[in-house]
Design an enzyme around this catalytic site. Structure first.
Site, short mmCIF file in Angstrom:
data_model
loop_
_atom_site.label_atom_id
_atom_site.label_comp_id
_atom_site.label_asym_id
_atom_site.label_seq_id
_atom_site.Cartn_x
_atom_site.Cartn_y
_atom_site.Cartn_z
N ASP A 177 3.65 -40.61 -15.78
CA ASP A 177 3.47 -41.85 -15.17
C ASP A 177 3.18 -41.52 -13.81
O ASP A 177 3.49 -40.32 -13.18
CB ASP A 177 5.09 -42.67 -15.23
N ASN A 198 0.36 -51.95 -22.34
CA ASN A 198 -0.73 -51.57 -21.25
C ASN A 198 -2.03 -52.59 -21.34
O ASN A 198 -2.81 -52.56 -20.43
CB ASN A 198 -1.18 -50.12 -21.36
C1 FPP Z 1 0.74 -44.24 -16.00
O1 FPP Z 1 0.65 -44.15 -14.97
C2 FPP Z 1 -0.24 -43.63 -16.77
C3 FPP Z 1 -0.92 -44.24 -18.03
C4 FPP Z 1 -0.76 -45.61 -18.50
C5 FPP Z 1 -2.03 -43.57 -18.66
C6 FPP Z 1 -1.93 -42.31 -18.92
C7 FPP Z 1 -3.15 -41.59 -19.27
C8 FPP Z 1 -3.70 -40.41 -18.63
C9 FPP Z 1 -2.75 -39.55 -18.23
C10 FPP Z 1 -5.01 -39.99 -18.86
C11 FPP Z 1 -5.55 -39.62 -19.95
C12 FPP Z 1 -4.75 -38.91 -21.07
C13 FPP Z 1 -5.53 -38.32 -22.13
C14 FPP Z 1 -4.80 -37.75 -23.27
C15 FPP Z 1 -7.01 -38.21 -21.83
P1 FPP Z 1 0.53 -45.66 -14.20
O2 FPP Z 1 -0.93 -46.26 -14.26
O3 FPP Z 1 1.54 -46.73 -14.80
O4 FPP Z 1 0.92 -45.09 -12.69
P2 FPP Z 1 1.69 -46.24 -11.52
O5 FPP Z 1 3.24 -46.65 -12.26
O6 FPP Z 1 1.71 -45.19 -10.49
O7 FPP Z 1 0.74 -47.61 -11.45
#
Ligand code: FPP
Length: 238
Positions: free
Chosen positions: A16, A64
């Protein structure tokens, strides 16, 4: 390097904080996801050195899809490019990759790549990387229940045989051990529908670091704390 006696066999991570990492830099959210994707390899590589056999990462949840169309499309294209770019290195490094989640809702090209890279790495044994895409713990239990009900209806399963040992055979994770340790980055202390059944006895670690800043040293510090913990699975202290 010596491996601690009580290292967790299976670590699961809620990655996250990508969006906040990008915002802090005045950049689009997708840039945060790209930076986050770069961190995955470093943590996978740290696993065998620390006695971790299984690593499961939460890349995209069933919730998501509510994000903007631009962010969803960007993440899907990141997953496709990640598989294409990493496949040969995964094979070379001995990483076996698997996916959990409902892949039928993903686009056909991504599904093909997922199936292809799973087959390509199926003989690898050094470390088991599982990527959760379109995954939700409740959705997984619902899909498992549907399959189980079909087996009952077809006479393949006696309802009396349904126990907490038979039910998990229907989960996406049926070939994985339960996670011993679940880590969430970015300061949020929630499990957000991740591995609900499987984490019944897991230890949790919530750290403030945003995922794109999470390094091998942060991971190893958490593993060191874990080895000092006393897991009792509901039993009494020794
Ligand atoms: C949460 O951060 C992250 C995600 C929803 C996506 C996770 C994906 C990756 C780390 C990249 C790709 C992974 C692979 C295996 C290629 P957020 O967007 O919710 O962050 P925030 O809470 O700060 O808005």
């Amino acid at each position: 390097m010596s491996i601690p006696a009580k290292s967790p066999r299976h670590v699961a991570i809620i990655m996250d904080g990508n969006g906040r990492w990008a915002r802090k830099r005045g950049r689009p959210r997708l840039l945060g996801h790209r930076a986050g994707a770069k961190r995955v390899r470093e943590i996978v590589e740290a696993c065998p050195d620390n006695g971790v056999e299984y690593l499961t990462i939460f890349a995209f949840s069933t919730e998501n899809w509510k994000r903007t169309q631009e962010e969803v499309a960007g993440l899907m294209s990141l997953f496709r490019r990640y598989i294409e770019a990493e496949a040969q290195d995964l094979v070379k490094e001995g990483t076996r990759i698997r996916f959990i989640g409902d892949r039928l809702r993903l686009d056909a090209k991504l599904q093909r790549l997922m199936n292809w890279v799973e087959a390509l790495t199926a003989h690898n044994t050094r470390v088991n990387l599982t990527v959760a895409i379109n995954y939700g713990g409740r959705d997984e239990v619902a899909r498992a229940t549907k399959r189980l009900a079909r087996d009952v209806a077809a006479g393949r399963l006696d309802p009396e045989e349904i126990t907490d040992e038979t039910l998990p055979r229907y989960l996406d994770t049926h070939v994985l051990p339960d996670p011993d340790l679940v880590i969430r980055t970015s300061g949020e202390a929630r499990i957000s529908n991740f591995l609900l059944w499987q984490s019944a006895y897991a230890e949790y670690e919530f750290v403030d670091t945003l995922w794109p800043d999470f390094r091998r040293a942060d991971f190893e510090a958490i593993l060191a704390r874990y080895t000092g913990r006393d897991r009792r699975y509901g039993g009494a202290t020794a």
